[in-house]
Design a protein around this motif. Structure first.
Motif, short mmCIF file in Angstrom:
data_model
loop_
_atom_site.label_atom_id
_atom_site.label_comp_id
_atom_site.label_asym_id
_atom_site.label_seq_id
_atom_site.Cartn_x
_atom_site.Cartn_y
_atom_site.Cartn_z
N ASP A 23 -19.05 48.42 -18.44
CA ASP A 23 -18.74 48.02 -17.06
C ASP A 23 -19.25 46.62 -16.73
OD1 ASP A 23 -21.43 48.55 -17.06
OD2 ASP A 23 -21.41 49.72 -15.20
N GLU A 25 -17.95 43.59 -17.15
CA GLU A 25 -17.00 42.71 -16.48
C GLU A 25 -16.75 43.15 -15.05
OE1 GLU A 25 -13.49 42.09 -18.77
OE2 GLU A 25 -14.55 41.04 -20.38
N LYS A 26 -16.80 44.44 -14.81
CA LYS A 26 -16.67 44.93 -13.44
C LYS A 26 -17.82 44.44 -12.59
CE LYS A 26 -16.23 49.24 -10.79
NZ LYS A 26 -16.18 50.72 -10.87
N ARG A 27 -19.00 44.41 -13.17
CA ARG A 27 -20.17 43.90 -12.44
C ARG A 27 -20.07 42.39 -12.26
NH1 ARG A 27 -25.80 47.10 -13.66
NH2 ARG A 27 -25.03 49.19 -13.09
N ASP A 29 -17.33 40.72 -11.84
CA ASP A 29 -16.35 40.53 -10.76
C ASP A 29 -16.96 40.83 -9.39
OD1 ASP A 29 -14.26 39.72 -12.39
OD2 ASP A 29 -13.51 41.76 -12.70
#
Length: 384
Positions: A23, A25-27, A29
């Motif tokens: 996760d 890349e989600k963080r 973003d």
């Protein structure tokens, strides 16, 4: 408006064996879409293993900083407001060495007890990751101070929030702000509202740690409580946090209360006007333990709020008489539209026994009015 950037430990995005998390890349973003910079804090020799795992889409947007690269952060502080989100002892040390704000990231750990003692003691707590976004917005807000008074080259007083409850603009918002300040800055721990206290602390820490007006302070202190036994105050926590951010080595209070004093907020307006600073002069002295530190120093005293200004004036007279080069008095809020600048003749030793004789005073009524209480209440409402 300066950018805000979070310095986050490697563990937010990488595993203990230095593998990027699913996760991550989600963080990335989560912060980047809010125009918040990301600096990943890691051992210098580890960074070379971490950087290649960041995809091309993010590689130019993510920064890495070694645990000893203090100068890298210090060199960018004029353009960026940095905040360390700490988990371990080393994260706290990094924030102190760089003189930047520290947030307690314990809510990100499955077991919050794993975080370091300095994180618990000096970090501003958060409940969830969304609070970081809100904190960044609080830090970006800066208006002309509600109250600023200079008195020659050796004294200045500031207040950062409007809580005006006297004069022609008495309204529900002003009264609400005053209530929030009184509960969270005067009450004991059990009565404080964690939401409001976090916003109060963050706003004040943001102003103090990013403004050039406070870059030359040698000693940070608090205005002593009416009861000398009361050392557990919100303002004391704020002072210690900023002292560590600023790198000050003096951890003793420059002002000490040797005898209990009648509380000013319960003594009545007329009593204040007639008695002025007498109760403070009778119960306060400069701290003899740091006498050699006070002489020639720029001293900043932090208090919860200012009404008539008599507490600030007491600090001014005592510390300047004690040999301070300059005194800066800061409060979270200003109540009312008056401030009385005073002149006294002091006889004796302010480190021990002394007497103060009133000479004159001037009322700076209505100076420096700014509205920012609406935003203050708005932010408190968003913190859960």
């Amino acid at each position: 408006m300066r950018q805000v950037a979070f310095i986050l430990p490697k563990r937010f995005f990488f595993s203990n064996d230095n593998q990027i998390k699913e996760d991550a890349e989600k963080r990335f973003d989560f912060f980047l879409t809010q125009d918040i910079g990301i600096y990943i804090l890691a051992q210098q020799h580890t960074i070379s293993k971490l950087r290649p795992q960041v995809s091309d889409d993010y590689r130019d947007k993510i920064n890495f900083v070694g645990r000893k690269e203090y100068d890298l952060i210090k060199g960018k502080k004029n353009d960026i407001i940095f905040i360390v989100v700490g988990l371990e002892h080393h994260d706290a040390i990094f924030s102190f060495q760089c003189f930047v704000m520290l947030i307690d990231g314990g809510c990100f750990l499955k077991n919050p007890d794993e975080r370091g003692e300095k994180i618990i003691t000096y970090g501003i707590p958060i409940n969830k990751i969304e609070d970081l976004i809100l904190y960044s917005k609080v830090l970006k807000i800066h208006k002309e101070n509600y109250f600023h008074l200079g008195h020659g080259e050796n004294y200045e007083v500031y207040s950062f929030n409007n809580a005006n409850t006297l004069g022609f603009r008495v309204g529900a918002e002003e009264k609400k702000v005053k209530e929030i300040f009184q509960i969270n800055l005067k009450a004991n721990i059990s009565n404080r509202d964690a939401k409001a206290l976090m916003i109060i602390m963050l706003h004040l820490l943001g102003e103090l740690s990013t403004s050039s007006n406070f870059s030359d302070i040698d000693i940070w202190g608090t205005f002593p409580s009416s009861n000398p036994d009361n050392q557990d105050t919100s303002v004391t926590f704020i002072k210690e946090a900023i002292r560590l951010i600023d790198g000050s080595k003096v951890n003793k209070e420059p002002l000490i209360r040797h005898t209990k004093r009648q509380k000013k907020q319960t003594s009545g307006k007329q009593y204040k006007y007639e008695n002025k600073i007498n109760d403070d002069f009778q119960t306060l002295r400069a701290n003899p333990v740091i006498k050699d530190k006070i002489k020639g120093a720029v001293i900043c005293i932090i208090d919860d709020y200012i009404t008539t200004g008599y507490s600030a004036e007491a600090a001014k007279h005592i510390l300047l008489e004690a040999g301070a080069k300059k005194v800066i008095f800061i409060s979270v809020g200003k109540f009312g539209r008056e401030y009385f600048s005073t002149e006294y003749n002091i006889e004796g030793d302010v480190y021990g026994d002394y007497a103060a004789n009133f000479v004159s005073e001037s009322d700076f009524n209505g100076r420096g009015y700014t509205d920012n209480d609406t935003e203050f209440l708005e932010f408190i409402g968003k913190i859960e």
